[in-house]
Write a protein that holds these residues in place. Structure first.
Motif, PDB file in Angstrom:
ATOM      1  N   ALA A  94     -11.301   7.056 -17.839  1.00  0.00           N
ATOM      2  CA  ALA A  94     -11.128   6.176 -16.727  1.00  0.00           C
ATOM      3  C   ALA A  94     -10.699   4.815 -17.281  1.00  0.00           C
ATOM      4  CB  ALA A  94     -12.284   5.975 -15.532  1.00  0.00           C
ATOM      5  N   PRO A  95     -10.094   4.135 -16.432  1.00  0.00           N
ATOM      6  CA  PRO A  95      -9.675   2.620 -16.707  1.00  0.00           C
ATOM      7  C   PRO A  95     -11.245   1.868 -16.539  1.00  0.00           C
ATOM      8  CG  PRO A  95      -9.302   3.072 -14.396  1.00  0.00           C
ATOM      9  CD  PRO A  95      -9.394   4.355 -14.967  1.00  0.00           C
ATOM     10  N   ASP A  96     -11.302   0.542 -17.080  1.00  0.00           N
ATOM     11  CA  ASP A  96     -12.373  -0.088 -17.116  1.00  0.00           C
ATOM     12  C   ASP A  96     -12.943  -0.372 -15.638  1.00  0.00           C
ATOM     13  OD1 ASP A  96     -12.768  -0.623 -20.088  1.00  0.00           O
ATOM     14  OD2 ASP A  96     -10.629  -1.269 -19.875  1.00  0.00           O
ATOM     15  N   VAL A  97     -11.984  -0.855 -14.980  1.00  0.00           N
ATOM     16  CA  VAL A  97     -12.272  -1.129 -13.591  1.00  0.00           C
ATOM     17  C   VAL A  97     -11.327  -0.685 -12.677  1.00  0.00           C
ATOM     18  CG1 VAL A  97     -11.309  -3.501 -13.825  1.00  0.00           C
ATOM     19  CG2 VAL A  97     -13.192  -3.381 -12.139  1.00  0.00           C
ATOM     20  N   ALA A  98     -11.581  -0.546 -11.439  1.00  0.00           N
ATOM     21  CA  ALA A  98     -10.602  -0.151 -10.373  1.00  0.00           C
ATOM     22  C   ALA A  98     -10.836  -0.620  -8.966  1.00  0.00           C
ATOM     23  CB  ALA A  98     -10.482   1.308 -10.234  1.00  0.00           C
ATOM     24  N   ILE A  99      -9.815  -0.869  -7.961  1.00  0.00           N
ATOM     25  CA  ILE A  99      -9.980  -0.885  -6.842  1.00  0.00           C
ATOM     26  C   ILE A  99     -10.105   0.392  -5.989  1.00  0.00           C
ATOM     27  CG2 ILE A  99      -8.767  -1.780  -4.582  1.00  0.00           C
ATOM     28  CD1 ILE A  99      -9.911  -4.057  -6.185  1.00  0.00           C
ATOM     29  N   ARG A 139     -22.683  -1.579   2.581  1.00  0.00           N
ATOM     30  CA  ARG A 139     -21.606  -0.506   2.518  1.00  0.00           C
ATOM     31  C   ARG A 139     -21.538  -0.261   1.057  1.00  0.00           C
ATOM     32  NH1 ARG A 139     -18.926   2.828   6.267  1.00  0.00           N
ATOM     33  NH2 ARG A 139     -18.325   4.703   4.914  1.00  0.00           N
ATOM     34  N   GLY A 140     -21.426  -1.267   0.335  1.00  0.00           N
ATOM     35  CA  GLY A 140     -21.449  -0.901  -1.358  1.00  0.00           C
ATOM     36  C   GLY A 140     -22.321   0.023  -1.869  1.00  0.00           C
ATOM     37  N   ALA A 150     -17.485  -5.361  -3.191  1.00  0.00           N
ATOM     38  CA  ALA A 150     -16.081  -5.701  -2.282  1.00  0.00           C
ATOM     39  C   ALA A 150     -15.532  -7.132  -2.783  1.00  0.00           C
ATOM     40  CB  ALA A 150     -16.823  -5.823  -0.607  1.00  0.00           C
ATOM     41  N   LEU A 151     -14.093  -6.947  -2.559  1.00  0.00           N
ATOM     42  CA  LEU A 151     -13.376  -8.300  -2.863  1.00  0.00           C
ATOM     43  C   LEU A 151     -13.106  -8.777  -1.357  1.00  0.00           C
ATOM     44  CD1 LEU A 151     -11.514 -10.160  -4.440  1.00  0.00           C
ATOM     45  CD2 LEU A 151      -9.545  -8.206  -4.134  1.00  0.00           C
ATOM     46  N   ASP A 152     -13.092  -8.315  -0.319  1.00  0.00           N
ATOM     47  CA  ASP A 152     -12.822  -8.445   0.915  1.00  0.00           C
ATOM     48  C   ASP A 152     -13.113  -7.747   2.022  1.00  0.00           C
ATOM     49  OD1 ASP A 152     -11.091  -6.403   1.561  1.00  0.00           O
ATOM     50  OD2 ASP A 152      -9.272  -7.204   0.327  1.00  0.00           O
ATOM     51  N   ALA A 153     -12.894  -8.024   3.174  1.00  0.00           N
ATOM     52  CA  ALA A 153     -12.995  -7.391   4.421  1.00  0.00           C
ATOM     53  C   ALA A 153     -11.708  -7.409   5.210  1.00  0.00           C
ATOM     54  CB  ALA A 153     -13.862  -7.781   5.503  1.00  0.00           C
ATOM     55  N   HIS A 154     -10.934  -6.272   5.481  1.00  0.00           N
ATOM     56  CA  HIS A 154      -9.635  -6.388   5.996  1.00  0.00           C
ATOM     57  C   HIS A 154      -9.796  -5.713   7.454  1.00  0.00           C
ATOM     58  CE1 HIS A 154      -9.472  -3.135   2.863  1.00  0.00           C
ATOM     59  NE2 HIS A 154      -8.717  -2.557   3.607  1.00  0.00           N
ATOM     60  N   PRO A 155     -10.144  -6.554   8.473  1.00  0.00           N
ATOM     61  CA  PRO A 155     -10.458  -6.210   9.883  1.00  0.00           C
ATOM     62  C   PRO A 155      -9.275  -6.079  10.795  1.00  0.00           C
ATOM     63  CG  PRO A 155     -10.906  -8.292   9.695  1.00  0.00           C
ATOM     64  CD  PRO A 155     -10.327  -8.044   8.151  1.00  0.00           C
ATOM     65  N   PHE A 156      -9.486  -5.243  11.772  1.00  0.00           N
ATOM     66  CA  PHE A 156      -8.608  -5.205  12.689  1.00  0.00           C
ATOM     67  C   PHE A 156      -8.719  -6.474  13.770  1.00  0.00           C
ATOM     68  CE2 PHE A 156      -6.540  -2.149  16.269  1.00  0.00           C
ATOM     69  CZ  PHE A 156      -5.664  -1.852  15.531  1.00  0.00           C
ATOM     70  N   VAL A 157      -7.613  -6.964  13.984  1.00  0.00           N
ATOM     71  CA  VAL A 157      -7.667  -8.181  14.710  1.00  0.00           C
ATOM     72  C   VAL A 157      -6.842  -8.185  15.960  1.00  0.00           C
ATOM     73  CG1 VAL A 157      -8.409  -9.613  12.847  1.00  0.00           C
ATOM     74  CG2 VAL A 157      -6.174  -9.482  13.212  1.00  0.00           C
ATOM     75  N   HIS A 322     -11.479  -3.633   0.294  1.00  0.00           N
ATOM     76  CA  HIS A 322     -11.013  -3.422  -0.917  1.00  0.00           C
ATOM     77  C   HIS A 322     -12.091  -3.750  -2.201  1.00  0.00           C
ATOM     78  CE1 HIS A 322      -6.935  -4.120   0.888  1.00  0.00           C
ATOM     79  NE2 HIS A 322      -6.672  -3.136   0.024  1.00  0.00           N
ATOM     80  N   SER A 323     -12.611  -2.735  -2.929  1.00  0.00           N
ATOM     81  CA  SER A 323     -13.993  -3.089  -3.694  1.00  0.00           C
ATOM     82  C   SER A 323     -13.647  -2.787  -5.123  1.00  0.00           C
ATOM     83  CB  SER A 323     -14.917  -2.133  -3.033  1.00  0.00           C
ATOM     84  OG  SER A 323     -15.181  -2.435  -1.656  1.00  0.00           O
TER      85      SER A 323
END
Length: 450
Positions: A94-99, A139-140, A150-157, A322-323
């Protein structure tokens, strides 16, 4: 020469099943050099504006130090991405890291497709539980171990046109959408906004843009926001059955049905139609993900954004994250792996620019900074990170899976033709229960174990 791959039967079957039986695809063996910065392989599925922003952030972290250089590989969103990621992890190449979307971790963590993050090393780099909103950090984890960062949260707004809403008289003294506290209140506000939108557009327009046709994700995002606002969460225990309060589920669907009356919102609209309607000023409000921020900025309309109003007593929003994950490698080099930790920490600490793509950075020192409070409209919905509700945890749920499309197939007739909401919920639960009765193909305790 690349070392031979020790691929067990269990790992192979886990990788195959986790991607719905798609053919084996080659992974990517990490590359490095004997001297100079180590090259780290980074896979992600970010395209469009997200991809441009991520590329800029990678340039910044590469330029800020001399120990590593990140080389990114961008793969197609959805099944193609998760297929390759699973098979690379199963093969140990695998790659070293992934999203990865946080909601997909449950299906990948067991069975060795992902490696865990070392909490002590993260803490040394200033990354720990105290630097994330509680639901995002939690959740992680899977099985008590941290598998995704986690890099972010992308919520419904809820986005809204300030001029149209001002004309409708639904803004407060600060120029923001006034507090809305009940379903009936929201319906009345939406009707007032619809009247203002028609006045501004020669008799045509709607109060709310909501695209759902053929889009199970859009239906699920709004439904689960409303359901969670009742203070409830869908439960998906191994073996089943699923737990979903049917009365609350029917009530939530009935409210969605009420929005599609031709006055508040178009009764038959797909996602692209809804985006175009709001972007051209022909509606006053828009339920969508934060990823449409740049679209509306480019459109040049006077808009703001906020959490979807709390209609049923409990603040709650649907979201994903995205984590960063560590796809399994058969022989990870400790020094190289440590550079991956540094890279993840560097990107988290530099994630202010990620907010430019609309996402809410997960790293609290960023969103709690004075600079972020001046970022509009992002600062107006940043608190959503504390109220996120993810897909129920199961091996078959998550972004890019069939779970949300299965929901859409069951409930679209309710929204489109007025079909019975109770029957739709029953059909959906039957599908979920059939999947819960099957073992997680990546779980070593399941039927796929060698």
């Amino acid at each position: 020469m690349t070392p031979p791959i020790n691929l067990t039967r269990r790992q192979f079957l886990a990788g195959m099943a986790a991607t719905a039986g798609v053919s084996l695809l080659a992974g990517c063996a990490p590359a490095g050099s004997a001297s100079g910065p180590q090259q780290l392989q980074f896979w992600h599925l970010l395209s469009g504006g997200d991809g441009v922003t991520m590329s800029s952030m990678l340039d910044a972290v590469n330029a800020a130090q001399d120990d590593y250089r990140v080389r990114s590989t961008v793969l197609a969103w959805g099944t193609p991405y998760y297929t390759k990621l699973a098979m690379a992890g199963a093969g140990g190449r695998a790659p070293d890291v992934a999203i990865m979307h946080a909601t997909r971790v449950t299906g990948y963590a067991p069975g060795g497709l992902l490696d865990t993050w070392d909490l002590d090393r993260l803490a040394e780099l200033g990354i720990d539980e105290s630097t994330f909103p509680a639901p995002i950090w939690e959740r992680g984890h899977a099985g008590g171990k941290l598998y995704s960062l986690a890099l972010d949260a992308h919520p419904f707004v809820l986005m809204y046109n300030r001029d149209i809403c001002d004309a409708a008289g639904v803004l407060d003294s600060g120029g923001r959408l006034r507090e809305i506290t009940s379903p009936d209140d929201f319906l009345q506000v939406a009707r007032d906004v619809a009247a203002a939108a028609r006045d501004a557009n020669g008799g045509e327009g709607h109060g709310l843009s909501y695209g759902y046709l053929g889009d199970g994700a859009q239906m699920w995002r709004l439904f689960y926001t409303l359901y969670a606002q009742h203070g409830l969460a869908m439960e998906t225990p191994e073996g089943g059955p699923a737990v979903l309060d049917k009365d609350v589920a029917v009530e939530s669907l009935a409210f969605m049905q009420a929005l599609l009356d031709g006055d508040i919102a178009q009764p038959e609209a797909d996602y692209g139609t809804a985006v175009a309607e709001f972007a051209t000023g022909r509606s006053g409000m828009f339920v969508t993900g934060v990823w449409e921020l740049r679209t509306m900025e480019a459109a040049g309309i006077p808009f703001d954004a906020t959490l979807i109003p709390t209609l049923y007593g409990t603040k709650a929003v649907y979201a994903d994250s995205h984590s960063f994950v560590l796809p399994h490698q058969s022989r990870p080099d400790p020094a190289r792996r440590d550079l991956v930790y540094r890279f993840a920490a560097d990107l988290l600490k530099g994630s202010f620019d990620w907010a430019g793509a609309g996402h809410v950075p997960a790293y609290l020192p960023v969103t709690e900074s004075p600079e972020y409070s001046d970022l509009v409209p992002q600062a107006h919905y940043a608190e959503a990170a504390s109220y996120v509700n993810y897909d129920p945890a199961a091996w078959f749920t998550g972004s890019g899976s069939n779970f949300q499309s299965d929901f859409g197939a069951a409930v679209q007739p309710v929204l489109l033709t007025g079909a019975d909401p109770a029957a739709a919920i029953d059909a959906f639960l039957q599908r979920v229960d059939r999947l819960l009765a099957q073992p997680n193909p990546a779980d070593p305790k399941g039927a796929w174990q060698a």
